[in-house]
Design an enzyme around this catalytic site. Structure first.
Site, mmCIF file in Angstrom:
data_model
loop_
_atom_site.group_PDB
_atom_site.id
_atom_site.type_symbol
_atom_site.label_atom_id
_atom_site.label_comp_id
_atom_site.label_asym_id
_atom_site.label_seq_id
_atom_site.Cartn_x
_atom_site.Cartn_y
_atom_site.Cartn_z
ATOM 1 N N GLY A 1 5.174 21.462 31.757
ATOM 2 C CA GLY A 1 5.638 20.160 31.283
ATOM 3 C C GLY A 1 4.529 19.157 31.501
ATOM 4 C CB CYS B 1 8.275 16.536 33.610
ATOM 5 S SG CYS B 1 7.596 18.171 33.867
ATOM 6 C CE LYS C 1 3.776 19.987 36.270
ATOM 7 N NZ LYS C 1 3.985 18.527 36.059
ATOM 8 C CG ASP D 1 3.096 22.772 42.301
ATOM 9 O OD1 ASP D 1 3.434 22.822 41.099
ATOM 10 O OD2 ASP D 1 3.179 21.718 42.968
ATOM 11 C CD GLU D 2 -0.491 19.945 41.055
ATOM 12 O OE1 GLU D 2 -0.893 19.892 39.874
ATOM 13 O OE2 GLU D 2 0.221 19.058 41.555
ATOM 14 N N GLY E 1 -5.073 12.815 40.537
ATOM 15 C CA GLY E 1 -4.592 11.435 40.486
ATOM 16 C C GLY E 1 -3.105 11.391 40.225
ATOM 17 C CE1 TYR F 1 -5.194 12.384 34.291
ATOM 18 C CE2 TYR F 1 -5.032 11.832 36.621
ATOM 19 C CZ TYR F 1 -5.691 12.446 35.575
ATOM 20 O OH TYR F 1 -6.859 13.119 35.804
HETATM 21 N N1 LIG Z 1 12.747 7.135 43.180
HETATM 22 C C1 LIG Z 1 13.141 8.176 42.447
HETATM 23 N N2 LIG Z 1 14.441 8.395 42.215
HETATM 24 C C2 LIG Z 1 14.862 9.449 41.478
HETATM 25 N N3 LIG Z 1 14.034 10.347 40.945
HETATM 26 C C3 LIG Z 1 12.740 10.179 41.139
HETATM 27 C C4 LIG Z 1 12.205 9.107 41.909
HETATM 28 N N4 LIG Z 1 10.862 9.218 41.922
HETATM 29 C C5 LIG Z 1 10.576 10.321 41.197
HETATM 30 N N5 LIG Z 1 11.708 10.892 40.729
HETATM 31 C C6 LIG Z 1 11.841 12.100 39.902
HETATM 32 O O1 LIG Z 1 10.821 12.990 40.260
HETATM 33 C C7 LIG Z 1 10.148 13.426 39.079
HETATM 34 C C8 LIG Z 1 8.730 13.779 39.452
HETATM 35 O O2 LIG Z 1 8.821 14.933 40.269
HETATM 36 P P1 LIG Z 1 7.547 15.804 40.654
HETATM 37 O O3 LIG Z 1 8.117 17.105 41.137
HETATM 38 O O4 LIG Z 1 6.680 15.051 41.588
HETATM 39 O O5 LIG Z 1 6.841 15.959 39.230
HETATM 40 P P2 LIG Z 1 5.654 16.889 38.723
HETATM 41 O O6 LIG Z 1 5.381 17.934 39.761
HETATM 42 O O7 LIG Z 1 6.147 17.457 37.415
HETATM 43 O O8 LIG Z 1 4.486 15.971 38.491
HETATM 44 C C9 LIG Z 1 10.284 12.266 38.113
HETATM 45 O O9 LIG Z 1 10.222 12.656 36.773
HETATM 46 C C10 LIG Z 1 11.697 11.783 38.434
HETATM 47 O O10 LIG Z 1 12.635 12.553 37.725
HETATM 48 C C1 LIG Z 2 -3.807 15.187 32.626
HETATM 49 C C2 LIG Z 2 -4.703 15.597 33.750
HETATM 50 C C3 LIG Z 2 -4.205 15.669 35.032
HETATM 51 N N1 LIG Z 2 -5.024 16.030 36.047
HETATM 52 C C4 LIG Z 2 -4.507 16.085 37.416
HETATM 53 C C5 LIG Z 2 -3.787 14.859 37.915
HETATM 54 C C6 LIG Z 2 -2.860 15.421 38.977
HETATM 55 O O1 LIG Z 2 -3.590 15.506 40.194
HETATM 56 C C7 LIG Z 2 -2.538 16.821 38.461
HETATM 57 C C8 LIG Z 2 -1.167 16.926 37.843
HETATM 58 O O2 LIG Z 2 -0.210 16.821 38.857
HETATM 59 P P1 LIG Z 2 1.373 16.654 38.555
HETATM 60 O O3 LIG Z 2 1.988 17.171 39.832
HETATM 61 O O4 LIG Z 2 1.726 17.475 37.362
HETATM 62 O O5 LIG Z 2 1.622 15.202 38.337
HETATM 63 O O6 LIG Z 2 -3.521 17.105 37.473
HETATM 64 C C9 LIG Z 2 -6.333 16.366 35.812
HETATM 65 O O7 LIG Z 2 -7.081 16.726 36.728
HETATM 66 N N2 LIG Z 2 -6.836 16.281 34.547
HETATM 67 C C10 LIG Z 2 -6.065 15.915 33.502
HETATM 68 O O8 LIG Z 2 -6.572 15.857 32.357
#
Ligand SMILES: Nc1ncnc2c1ncn2[C@@H]1O[C@H](COP(=O)(O)OP(=O)(O)O)[C@@H](O)[C@H]1O
Ligand SMILES: Cc1cn([C@H]2C[C@H](O)[C@@H](COP(=O)(O)O)O2)c(=O)[nH]c1=O
Length: 215
Positions: A9, A13, A15, A86-87, A173, A183
């Site tokens: 995603g 979102c 993950k 992850d990542e 970031g 981002y």
């Molecule tokens: N304060 C909040 N209250 C409720 N949900 C939140 C809050 N902050 C973040 N989120 C939820 O957490 C999601 C981000 O989760 P995260 O696992 O860190 O995302 P990813 O790993 O995909 O970058 C957001 O899309 C939102 O649904």
């Molecule tokens: C689009 C994009 C993202 N990144 C980096 C930025 C974050 O550190 C991670 C994504 O983390 P998330 O848990 O999914 O928010 O990826 C990058 O290095 N380069 C890119 O183009």
């Protein structure tokens, strides 16, 4: 049958949250996971979600053989009933091949989480390999939204809120960074037009689009 599943995603979102939930549900039933990550924002050896949850993880290094790491771990009496990565976009394609081998030769489920495309909407090499090898690619159900309200499908890199298209593929970031490099998730239409929330706001306030007072 054990599977290699790619949960993919945009940024933000959910993950990592899902990865932590999978880990929680399995460990609550006595299963032990091997958790890999790379370059999490929370620091080395961490898997963190924006909801505030965090767990320890094995930080994957350049050139590390993930299959060999698991074989070593198991042969030294360690336990692993499943694997979370992850990542996963930051893993090398060879490391994705090693994860597929973990599924096939060690009969462990591997759950990989990552963004598919970078800020230029190009595939990360690790994500490309996951799409090629995964038994299933799952798109997360809680969609992130573009500032316009449409489903966000693309990741933009921003500096001071404006989208940039030059730079290294990997820059760790976060979203919501209005000053520094950050981002923002966008729908394709606004990614193509390089229109972020900040630039859309500025355009809406520009004299070109302000109503002309009648004489
Ligand atoms: N304060 C909040 N209250 C409720 N949900 C939140 C809050 N902050 C973040 N989120 C939820 O957490 C999601 C981000 O989760 P995260 O696992 O860190 O995302 P990813 O790993 O995909 O970058 C957001 O899309 C939102 O649904
Ligand atoms: C689009 C994009 C993202 N990144 C980096 C930025 C974050 O550190 C991670 C994504 O983390 P998330 O848990 O999914 O928010 O990826 C990058 O290095 N380069 C890119 O183009």
């Amino acid at each position: 049958m054990p599977e290699l599943v790619f949960f993919s995603g945009t940024m933000d979102c959910g993950k990592s949250t899902l990865a932590l939930q999978i880990e929680h549900n399995r460990s609550a039933r006595g299963l032990v996971g091997m958790i890999f990550t790379r370059d999490d924002r929370a620091g080395e050896g961490k898997l963190s979600s924006r909801l505030g949850l965090v767990t320890d993880a094995v930080e994957v290094e350049d050139g590390q053989d993930l299959y060999a790491y698991l074989v070593d771990h198991l042969s030294q009496g360690g336990r692993a009933d499943y694997v979370i990565a992850d990542e996963a976009q930051f893993l090398a394609p060879e490391q994705i091949d090693q994860l597929a081998r973990v599924v096939d030769d060690l009969s462990l489920d591997v759950y990989a989480f990552g963004i598919t495309t970078d800020f230029r909407s190009k595939l990360f090499p690790g994500s490309q390999r996951l799409v090629e090898l995964a038994d299933r690619v799952e798109v997360l159900q809680v969609e992130a939204l573009c500032w316009c309200g449409a489903r966000a499908t693309h990741n933009a890199r921003t500096i001071g809120g404006a989208m940039v298209v030059e730079g290294a593929q990997v820059v760790v970031g976060d979203v919501n960074q209005s000053e520094a490099i950050g981002y923002e998730v966008l729908c394709r239409r606004h990614h193509r037009r390089r229109m972020t929330a900040a630039t859309a706001r500025a355009a809406a306030l520009s004299p070109d689009v302000l109503p002309v007072p009648s004489a």
